[in-house]
Design an enzyme around this catalytic site. Structure first.
Site, PDB file in Angstrom:
ATOM      1  N   CYS A 274      53.721  63.364  57.317  1.00 44.15           N
ATOM      2  CA  CYS A 274      53.558  62.526  56.128  1.00 44.15           C
ATOM      3  C   CYS A 274      52.662  61.305  56.361  1.00 44.15           C
ATOM      4  O   CYS A 274      52.870  60.241  55.764  1.00 44.15           O
ATOM      5  CB  CYS A 274      54.934  62.098  55.628  1.00 44.15           C
ATOM      6  SG  CYS A 274      55.985  63.492  55.215  1.00 44.15           S
TER       7      CYS A 274
ATOM      8  N   LYS B 281      65.304  58.486  51.524  1.00 44.34           N
ATOM      9  CA  LYS B 281      64.945  59.898  51.609  1.00 44.34           C
ATOM     10  C   LYS B 281      65.445  60.415  52.950  1.00 44.34           C
ATOM     11  O   LYS B 281      64.971  59.985  54.015  1.00 44.34           O
ATOM     12  CB  LYS B 281      63.432  60.048  51.499  1.00 44.34           C
ATOM     13  CG  LYS B 281      62.977  61.480  51.593  1.00 44.34           C
ATOM     14  CD  LYS B 281      61.486  61.602  51.384  1.00 44.34           C
ATOM     15  CE  LYS B 281      61.048  63.039  51.495  1.00 44.34           C
ATOM     16  NZ  LYS B 281      59.609  63.178  51.318  1.00 44.34           N
TER      17      LYS B 281
ATOM     18  N   LYS C 132      67.524  60.685  47.700  1.00 42.94           N
ATOM     19  CA  LYS C 132      67.103  62.085  47.756  1.00 42.94           C
ATOM     20  C   LYS C 132      67.556  62.728  49.057  1.00 42.94           C
ATOM     21  O   LYS C 132      67.374  62.088  50.099  1.00 42.94           O
ATOM     22  CB  LYS C 132      65.568  62.087  47.681  1.00 42.94           C
ATOM     23  CG  LYS C 132      64.928  63.426  47.803  1.00 42.94           C
ATOM     24  CD  LYS C 132      63.445  63.283  47.956  1.00 42.94           C
ATOM     25  CE  LYS C 132      62.875  64.642  48.274  1.00 42.94           C
ATOM     26  NZ  LYS C 132      61.539  64.601  48.706  1.00 42.94           N
TER      27      LYS C 132
HETATM   28  C1  PBG Z   1      56.683  65.112  50.354  1.00 45.44           C
HETATM   29  C2  PBG Z   1      57.863  65.525  49.580  1.00 45.44           C
HETATM   30  C3  PBG Z   1      58.881  66.434  49.908  1.00 45.44           C
HETATM   31  C4  PBG Z   1      59.672  66.553  48.778  1.00 45.44           C
HETATM   32  C5  PBG Z   1      59.169  65.682  47.823  1.00 45.44           C
HETATM   33  N1  PBG Z   1      58.065  65.053  48.347  1.00 45.44           N
HETATM   34  C6  PBG Z   1      59.086  67.261  51.123  1.00 45.44           C
HETATM   35  C7  PBG Z   1      59.442  66.672  52.417  1.00 45.44           C
HETATM   36  O1  PBG Z   1      59.619  65.478  52.574  1.00 45.44           O
HETATM   37  O2  PBG Z   1      59.498  67.482  53.338  1.00 45.44           O
HETATM   38  C8  PBG Z   1      60.840  67.467  48.631  1.00 45.44           C
HETATM   39  C9  PBG Z   1      61.143  67.886  47.247  1.00 45.44           C
HETATM   40  C10 PBG Z   1      62.085  69.015  47.113  1.00 45.44           C
HETATM   41  O3  PBG Z   1      62.619  69.566  48.101  1.00 45.44           O
HETATM   42  O4  PBG Z   1      62.326  69.398  45.960  1.00 45.44           O
HETATM   43  N2  PBG Z   1      56.900  64.278  51.394  1.00 45.44           N
END
Ligand code: PBG
Length: 324
Positions: free
Chosen positions: A127, A193, A246
């Site tokens: 990321c 997150k 999240k």
């Molecule tokens: C990008 C991102 C992710 C998700 C949203 N933005 C994936 C991750 O962090 O691996 C996941 C969304 C989902 O699982 O519905 N960084």
């Protein structure tokens, strides 16, 4: 002798409706949408019922959501090429920038939120920008993130949603937006997150799994809740307008606590794994799809989420509308 008899209030549908403590409203739903360079829509195998939408079909599908009362979308782009730096993220003709311009032309009032990250745009799948040691380079990633955010804002996005979990990401984006004359454009921060297995179907869909290592060094440890409060306070101090927790279902306690302690709207993201789980079980007829979907959304709302980002947005809106 029992004077209190709770079942008295459960006898009929009208009584249950009368005393229901939590209600879902279409106003609170945000629909995530995947955009791709292609000539027709394609199924997303890991997320049954979801599609990659080509630029030419994006207005049409959003129109349908708007008619159901959904006023916000969260956009994810699938670039035509990936490289070390995720160059498509800062290209004014990148997939997201084109999509936002197109959507904005047709829907001046729609709330357009763009996911700001690098993982699905880089060949390493992390990321941010990677340094010589294979770790994320904080400084250059934040600078690239500023350019990305600004180009999303230039294209017409209302909210930038950084999902890279880089320390200071909100502050850097806020600075860049203000400097660019976008004081009124907001930040929906992926504040808490967690490093979660529930992103599996999404990573499959956008081919963004890290090529080596994991995201555990930047996404949150699932055991922590006080740390989520610290992240939330930091994001508010740095200028976030909306904070997000999240995934949603495994972290309802986090949503509840963040809501209690932080005075800022709280969004919960019912992620791809939560969606696919319900879909897969329902496909086997082991659980009713609509009922389990509505129950999980209600649980997320009851825990304190003001906003719910969900792949079920359209379906849930249809059900909510049919009852009102
Ligand atoms: C990008 C991102 C992710 C998700 C949203 N933005 C994936 C991750 O962090 O691996 C996941 C969304 C989902 O699982 O519905 N960084």
């Amino acid at each position: 002798m029992l004077f209190q008899k709770p079942s008295r209030l459960r006898k009929t549908a009208s009584l249950r409706n009368l005393v229901r403590e939590t209600r879902l409203s279409v106003d609170a739903l945000i629909r995530p949408i995947f955009v791709i360079h292609h000539n027709k829509r394609l199924k997303i195998e890991s997320m049954p019922g979801q599609f990659y939408f080509p630029l030419d079909e994006i207005q049409q599908t959003i129109e349908k959501s708007l008619k159901l009362g959904i006023n916000g979308v969260l956009l994810f782009g699938i670039p035509s090429m990936k490289d070390e730096f995720g160059s498509d993220t800062i290209n004014d003709n990148g997939i997201i920038q084109q999509a936002v311009r197109k959507i904005r032309q047709s829907f001046p009032e729609l709330i357009i939120i763009t996911d700001a990250c690098f993982c699905q745009y880089t060949n390493h799948g992390h990321c941010g920008i990677i340094n010589k040691d294979g770790n994320i380079d904080q400084k250059s990633s934040l600078i690239k993130l500023q350019i990305q955010a600004l180009s999303h804002a230039d294209s017409g996005a209302d909210f930038i949603a950084p999902s890279c979990m880089l320390d200071g990401m909100v502050k850097y984006i806020r600075k860049a937006l203000d400097k660019g004359g976008y004081e009124d454009k907001g930040i929906l921060s992926y504040t808490a997150k967690y490093a979660s297995a529930f992103y599996g179907p999404f990573r499959d869909a956008v081919d963004s799994a890290p090529q080596y290592g994991s995201r555990k060094s930047y996404q949150m440890d699932p055991g922590n809740i006080r740390e989520a409060l610290k992240e939330a306070q930091m994001d508010v101090d740095e200028g976030a307008d909306i904070i997000m927790v999240k995934p949603a279902l495994p972290y309802l306690d986090v949503i509840k606590e963040v809501k209690k302690q932080i005075s800022c709207p709280v969004a919960a993201y019912q992620v791809s794994g939560e969606y696919a789980m319900i879909k897969a079980v329902a496909q086997n007829h082991w659980m009713d799809e609509n009922e389990s979907m509505m129950e999980s959304l209600l649980g997320i709302k009851r825990s304190g989420a003001d906003i719910i980002i969900t792949y079920f947005a359209d379906t849930a809106a249809r059900i909510i509308n049919s009852k009102s």
